[in-house]
Design an enzyme around this catalytic site. Sequence first.
Site, PDB file in Angstrom:
ATOM      1  N   HIS A 116      55.920  22.784  59.886  1.00  0.00           N
ATOM      2  CA  HIS A 116      57.152  21.969  59.923  1.00  0.00           C
ATOM      3  C   HIS A 116      56.843  20.641  60.603  1.00  0.00           C
ATOM      4  O   HIS A 116      56.718  20.585  61.828  1.00  0.00           O
ATOM      5  CB  HIS A 116      58.236  22.729  60.708  1.00  0.00           C
ATOM      6  CG  HIS A 116      59.562  22.034  60.753  1.00  0.00           C
ATOM      7  ND1 HIS A 116      60.754  22.714  60.612  1.00  0.00           N
ATOM      8  CD2 HIS A 116      59.904  20.735  60.942  1.00  0.00           C
ATOM      9  CE1 HIS A 116      61.758  21.866  60.707  1.00  0.00           C
ATOM     10  NE2 HIS A 116      61.267  20.646  60.921  1.00  0.00           N
ATOM     11  N   ARG A 146      57.908  10.818  58.056  1.00  0.00           N
ATOM     12  CA  ARG A 146      58.673   9.596  57.732  1.00  0.00           C
ATOM     13  C   ARG A 146      58.093   8.864  56.531  1.00  0.00           C
ATOM     14  O   ARG A 146      57.461   9.460  55.687  1.00  0.00           O
ATOM     15  CB  ARG A 146      58.756   8.662  58.953  1.00  0.00           C
ATOM     16  CG  ARG A 146      59.121   9.335  60.271  1.00  0.00           C
ATOM     17  CD  ARG A 146      60.428  10.055  60.225  1.00  0.00           C
ATOM     18  NE  ARG A 146      60.831  10.497  61.559  1.00  0.00           N
ATOM     19  CZ  ARG A 146      61.721  11.446  61.784  1.00  0.00           C
ATOM     20  NH1 ARG A 146      62.305  12.072  60.787  1.00  0.00           N
ATOM     21  NH2 ARG A 146      62.046  11.782  63.014  1.00  0.00           N
ATOM     22  N   HIS A 205      62.441  26.242  63.399  1.00  0.00           N
ATOM     23  CA  HIS A 205      62.496  25.875  64.827  1.00  0.00           C
ATOM     24  C   HIS A 205      63.512  26.694  65.626  1.00  0.00           C
ATOM     25  O   HIS A 205      64.476  26.165  66.139  1.00  0.00           O
ATOM     26  CB  HIS A 205      62.723  24.375  65.023  1.00  0.00           C
ATOM     27  CG  HIS A 205      63.777  23.764  64.123  1.00  0.00           C
ATOM     28  ND1 HIS A 205      65.045  24.267  64.005  1.00  0.00           N
ATOM     29  CD2 HIS A 205      63.721  22.697  63.305  1.00  0.00           C
ATOM     30  CE1 HIS A 205      65.719  23.518  63.160  1.00  0.00           C
ATOM     31  NE2 HIS A 205      64.940  22.564  62.723  1.00  0.00           N
ATOM     32  N   HIS A 221      60.223   8.898  66.365  1.00  0.00           N
ATOM     33  CA  HIS A 221      61.214   7.815  66.264  1.00  0.00           C
ATOM     34  C   HIS A 221      60.670   6.654  67.079  1.00  0.00           C
ATOM     35  O   HIS A 221      60.044   6.883  68.136  1.00  0.00           O
ATOM     36  CB  HIS A 221      62.553   8.246  66.873  1.00  0.00           C
ATOM     37  CG  HIS A 221      63.256   9.327  66.121  1.00  0.00           C
ATOM     38  ND1 HIS A 221      64.002   9.089  64.982  1.00  0.00           N
ATOM     39  CD2 HIS A 221      63.330  10.661  66.346  1.00  0.00           C
ATOM     40  CE1 HIS A 221      64.509  10.237  64.543  1.00  0.00           C
ATOM     41  NE2 HIS A 221      64.115  11.209  65.341  1.00  0.00           N
ATOM     42  N   ALA A 228      67.281  12.269  67.758  1.00  0.00           N
ATOM     43  CA  ALA A 228      66.739  13.585  68.116  1.00  0.00           C
ATOM     44  C   ALA A 228      65.321  13.737  67.601  1.00  0.00           C
ATOM     45  O   ALA A 228      65.045  13.435  66.438  1.00  0.00           O
ATOM     46  CB  ALA A 228      67.618  14.682  67.536  1.00  0.00           C
TER      47      ALA A 228
HETATM   48  O1  DOR Z   1      65.043  16.836  66.634  1.00  0.00           O
HETATM   49  C1  DOR Z   1      65.005  16.810  65.417  1.00  0.00           C
HETATM   50  N1  DOR Z   1      64.511  15.747  64.750  1.00  0.00           N
HETATM   51  N2  DOR Z   1      65.469  17.859  64.734  1.00  0.00           N
HETATM   52  C2  DOR Z   1      65.588  17.844  63.407  1.00  0.00           C
HETATM   53  O2  DOR Z   1      66.046  18.803  62.859  1.00  0.00           O
HETATM   54  C3  DOR Z   1      65.241  16.629  62.637  1.00  0.00           C
HETATM   55  C4  DOR Z   1      64.267  15.811  63.351  1.00  0.00           C
HETATM   56  C5  DOR Z   1      64.136  14.426  62.772  1.00  0.00           C
HETATM   57  O3  DOR Z   1      64.009  14.292  61.557  1.00  0.00           O
HETATM   58  O4  DOR Z   1      64.151  13.459  63.535  1.00  0.00           O
HETATM   59 ZN    ZN Z   2      62.493  19.136  61.601  1.00  0.00          ZN
END
Ligand code: DOR
Ligand code: ZN
Length: 333
Positions: free
Chosen positions: A12, A16, A165, A241, A253
Amino acid sequence: MEFTLESPLDMHVHVREGAMLERVTPLTADHFAGAIIMPNLVPPVDNLERLLWYRDQINAAKGDATFDPLMMLFFRNYSREELEAAREHIFGIKLYPAGATTNSEAGVKELSAAEDTFALMEEMGIPLMVHGETHGFVMDREKEFLTSYAYLAEKFPKLRITMEHITTKDAVDLLDQFENLHATVTLHHLIITLNDVAGGLLNPHLFCKPIAKRPEDQEALLATALKAHPKLMFGSDSAPHPVSKKECCGCAAGLFTAPVCLPTLVELFEKHDALDNLQNFVSGNAQRIHGYTPPKTTVTLEKTGMEVPARYGDVVPYRAGETIPWAVTNVQN
Ligand code: DOR
Ligand code: ZN
């Protein structure tokens, strides 16, 4: 001291697109023989043409690494013809409840409206991977979703379902109740609790979905991973990110863990005297569950120390600035 892993798999990961993809893909591809690539782009990867385009981007970015990108479609209702065409190119289909996390707005609003596609997937042997959270109170979202997992596992007994997760002891307990139910667990949920995120000064770099839970949850996840429970697979959910999206109001997140996964796992399993089980946790279980044979690689880690950089470009990695005792020193194809 040396430790080797054969064909480690990350079941998993988010890589990006564009410049971010070019930066982060090699960091996964250099360590892992294969990885499940999450399809939550904007717009989502929900057709074969886009999926093949996405796979090409990843293969171009991975450089010389021996690395198998395991492609996922974003769940929507698919026709039999669409699934037949996609079958040989996909590893599975990822279902997001609409609005549950990053870029999931196009996700599923009602599971009941998705059953025709579940039935097709079951018939055609296409695995279903699920972001299992409701829209309830943030600490209870996964627990509340477990009834949906149980319903799906029972109604579609041949559908191979992965609870992605998992973060709770309740999810661990559900694993053994349905033959067709499996799970991935991240590195960070084996280590952190909500206290690390918000117990002192807020740490946006540890903020993710599902949110880290209670100590008893973390302990249950770790114990289950350390014994390489046969239905549990490693899936980092490494989710980069840019720092501007993390250190701000409205923090995105996700933890960026890709470069530190293997060194930290070896450190963790060594600490708990469980190194013998790590191979199954990071590869063997996934191979057996999915009947998948990855490209052959041998990854050597040594106790030379890995100094984790403060940034990879504009992304702050998990454990930034720390020195991890173990480092990946060689990858043999
Ligand atoms: O923390 C997370 N980030 N959980 C997710 O399910 C998606 C992921 C993301 O794509 O940034
Ligand atoms: Zn994920």
